[in-house]
Enzyme design. Sequence first.
Site, PDB file in Angstrom:
ATOM      1  N   ARG A  32     -22.028   8.699 -12.961  1.00  0.00           N
ATOM      2  CA  ARG A  32     -23.320   8.786 -12.415  1.00  0.00           C
ATOM      3  C   ARG A  32     -23.769   7.693 -11.229  1.00  0.00           C
ATOM      4  O   ARG A  32     -24.146   7.926 -10.233  1.00  0.00           O
ATOM      5  CB  ARG A  32     -24.652   8.937 -13.167  1.00  0.00           C
ATOM      6  CG  ARG A  32     -24.676  10.426 -13.958  1.00  0.00           C
ATOM      7  CD  ARG A  32     -25.384  10.281 -15.212  1.00  0.00           C
ATOM      8  NE  ARG A  32     -25.537  11.441 -16.026  1.00  0.00           N
ATOM      9  CZ  ARG A  32     -24.783  12.171 -16.832  1.00  0.00           C
ATOM     10  NH1 ARG A  32     -23.594  11.703 -16.960  1.00  0.00           N
ATOM     11  NH2 ARG A  32     -25.032  13.122 -17.245  1.00  0.00           N
ATOM     12  N   ARG A 128     -11.748  25.121 -19.987  1.00  0.00           N
ATOM     13  CA  ARG A 128     -13.180  25.035 -20.250  1.00  0.00           C
ATOM     14  C   ARG A 128     -14.283  25.740 -19.379  1.00  0.00           C
ATOM     15  O   ARG A 128     -14.081  26.122 -18.077  1.00  0.00           O
ATOM     16  CB  ARG A 128     -13.518  23.489 -19.971  1.00  0.00           C
ATOM     17  CG  ARG A 128     -12.684  22.602 -20.969  1.00  0.00           C
ATOM     18  CD  ARG A 128     -13.150  21.038 -21.052  1.00  0.00           C
ATOM     19  NE  ARG A 128     -14.553  20.911 -21.433  1.00  0.00           N
ATOM     20  CZ  ARG A 128     -15.156  19.754 -21.464  1.00  0.00           C
ATOM     21  NH1 ARG A 128     -14.386  18.690 -21.018  1.00  0.00           N
ATOM     22  NH2 ARG A 128     -16.129  19.575 -21.890  1.00  0.00           N
ATOM     23  N   ASP A 330     -20.535  13.840 -28.962  1.00  0.00           N
ATOM     24  CA  ASP A 330     -19.012  13.566 -28.665  1.00  0.00           C
ATOM     25  C   ASP A 330     -18.615  12.727 -29.996  1.00  0.00           C
ATOM     26  O   ASP A 330     -17.416  12.428 -30.084  1.00  0.00           O
ATOM     27  CB  ASP A 330     -19.151  12.796 -27.694  1.00  0.00           C
ATOM     28  CG  ASP A 330     -19.115  13.384 -26.223  1.00  0.00           C
ATOM     29  OD1 ASP A 330     -18.658  14.818 -26.213  1.00  0.00           O
ATOM     30  OD2 ASP A 330     -19.529  12.828 -25.259  1.00  0.00           O
ATOM     31  N   LYS A 357     -15.407  21.551 -25.845  1.00  0.00           N
ATOM     32  CA  LYS A 357     -15.135  20.379 -25.305  1.00  0.00           C
ATOM     33  C   LYS A 357     -13.732  20.243 -24.821  1.00  0.00           C
ATOM     34  O   LYS A 357     -12.926  21.382 -24.708  1.00  0.00           O
ATOM     35  CB  LYS A 357     -15.470  19.258 -26.389  1.00  0.00           C
ATOM     36  CG  LYS A 357     -16.868  19.292 -26.683  1.00  0.00           C
ATOM     37  CD  LYS A 357     -17.900  18.771 -25.655  1.00  0.00           C
ATOM     38  CE  LYS A 357     -19.368  18.692 -26.057  1.00  0.00           C
ATOM     39  NZ  LYS A 357     -20.106  18.630 -24.851  1.00  0.00           N
TER      40      LYS A 357
HETATM   41  C1  S3P Z   1     -22.101  14.303 -20.710  1.00  0.00           C
HETATM   42  C2  S3P Z   1     -22.533  15.291 -21.358  1.00  0.00           C
HETATM   43  C3  S3P Z   1     -21.779  15.948 -22.668  1.00  0.00           C
HETATM   44  C4  S3P Z   1     -20.787  15.169 -23.189  1.00  0.00           C
HETATM   45  C5  S3P Z   1     -19.762  14.582 -22.110  1.00  0.00           C
HETATM   46  C6  S3P Z   1     -20.333  13.774 -21.455  1.00  0.00           C
HETATM   47  C7  S3P Z   1     -22.552  14.044 -19.517  1.00  0.00           C
HETATM   48  O1  S3P Z   1     -21.216  17.221 -22.419  1.00  0.00           O
HETATM   49  O2  S3P Z   1     -20.103  15.919 -24.126  1.00  0.00           O
HETATM   50  O3  S3P Z   1     -18.778  13.736 -22.961  1.00  0.00           O
HETATM   51  O4  S3P Z   1     -22.059  12.666 -18.976  1.00  0.00           O
HETATM   52  O5  S3P Z   1     -23.495  14.395 -19.032  1.00  0.00           O
HETATM   53  P1  S3P Z   1     -22.302  18.770 -22.289  1.00  0.00           P
HETATM   54  O6  S3P Z   1     -23.161  18.588 -21.105  1.00  0.00           O
HETATM   55  O7  S3P Z   1     -21.376  19.582 -22.152  1.00  0.00           O
HETATM   56  O8  S3P Z   1     -22.833  18.425 -23.756  1.00  0.00           O
END
Ligand code: S3P
Length: 447
Positions: A32, A128, A330, A357
């Site tokens: 981000r 995915r 995670d 995932k």
């Molecule tokens: C993340 C959100 C999660 C997480 C990923 C990072 C993020 O995924 O599993 O490693 O940075 O917004 P999901 O939004 O699919 O839950």
Amino acid sequence: MAHTSPSPKAFAMSGPLSGTVRVPGDKSISHRSLMLSALAVGESVIEGLLEGEDVLATAAAMRAMGATIDRGVDGVWRVHGVGVGGLLQPESALDMGNSGTSTRLLMGLVASHAITATFTGDASLSKRPMARVTDPLGTMGAVFTCSPGEKGNQYLPIMVRGACPAVPITYRLPMASAQVKSAILLAGLNTPGITTVIEPVPTRDHSERMLAGFGAKLDISTDADGARVISIHGEAELTPQHVVVPGDPSSAAFPMVAALLVPGSEVRIDNVGINPTRAGLIEVLQAMGGDITLVDERVVGGEPVADLIVRHSALKGIETSPDIVPSMVDEFPILFVAASLAEGKSVFRGLDELRVKESDRISVMAKGLSAIGVTVEELEDGLIVHGSGAATLAGGATIAAELDHRIAMSFAIAGLVSAAPVTIDDMSPVATSFPIFEAMLESLSAQ
Ligand code: S3P
């Protein structure tokens, strides 16, 4: 970014772990910080950026869309942004490697710009589901062309034609996903009017914190059903920031569990993010009897941070509530390893999202744990683990990590408490999130 040759490695029974480590920067915040800096007008500075492959994929994509991004010899990154609305059309496909976060968030950005971009990824990422972002972003006006063969979903490679102006939407998340929430909010940055995401179950809130920190106007409230309602006002202007990225709690999870499991260990992990939307694992491990002390709690760059002191502990089994899942989504693979050495049975449910995932983490963990002598029962939405009560695991198997960094690291830690070494078929995916993982483990066992 494709891994050409697998890099197998065996992990064997370890003596006590001791010392102090720092884990790399938070992956979510690193992605981000690059994206928002690339959309601000002027120079942003980022300290503590995770220099893992996933984040480097985001950096390359933002460069391909016009931002200037440089790493100084001091490890500090400087980004000259193009301004919201100023992204340029990339000349070639954006290679997202293994990174779902890069893909989904960047699709959000492209969706409200007058550009077309094609996203590609590795074998894991190409399996995915992407409809979770292409559906709402399509409602905003973006057009998606997917590779053939999708099974009622959408998979990479995907070509995105952004809409400008895009149409603001109000969208209720059908699954707990910070990536989907963030994709829509990022699309909302360059969309006239107000774009709203309703989040029935709270997920990591880094996007909200950072968008506000970069100067976007956000309204956040709770509706009558207790859902979070997050609105972003477009078309936003972002001002450059000095971002300090805290250590990643999802990476800290590995030395944390290793210290709890290996007899005689005491490990200090400095500078770990403890944002409540990310800190579920600490709570669960403490409830299992884990000796984890948080010291010097402070706020760094708008995020709560602490140093953790973790000592070997006799763990007992636990049943986690589905409510806690988003705050540790995670961390379940490594929690399953911790549960494997706990006294009694652990029950983990509400884990449907783990199936989509980097790998199907329920089935890959169930298979791998069985192979090293743990009794597990796979459920549709979770796993039951029958703990050994601190007895070493049998080990002696080769684990297929399925291009999933967290599976590889979880079984590496299992190897430290197994009678016969545990071999990971390919450690190379670890470079996506934790390039210094093996060096960190060596430093802890060398002392
Ligand atoms: C993340 C959100 C999660 C997480 C990923 C990072 C993020 O995924 O599993 O490693 O940075 O917004 P999901 O939004 O699919 O839950």
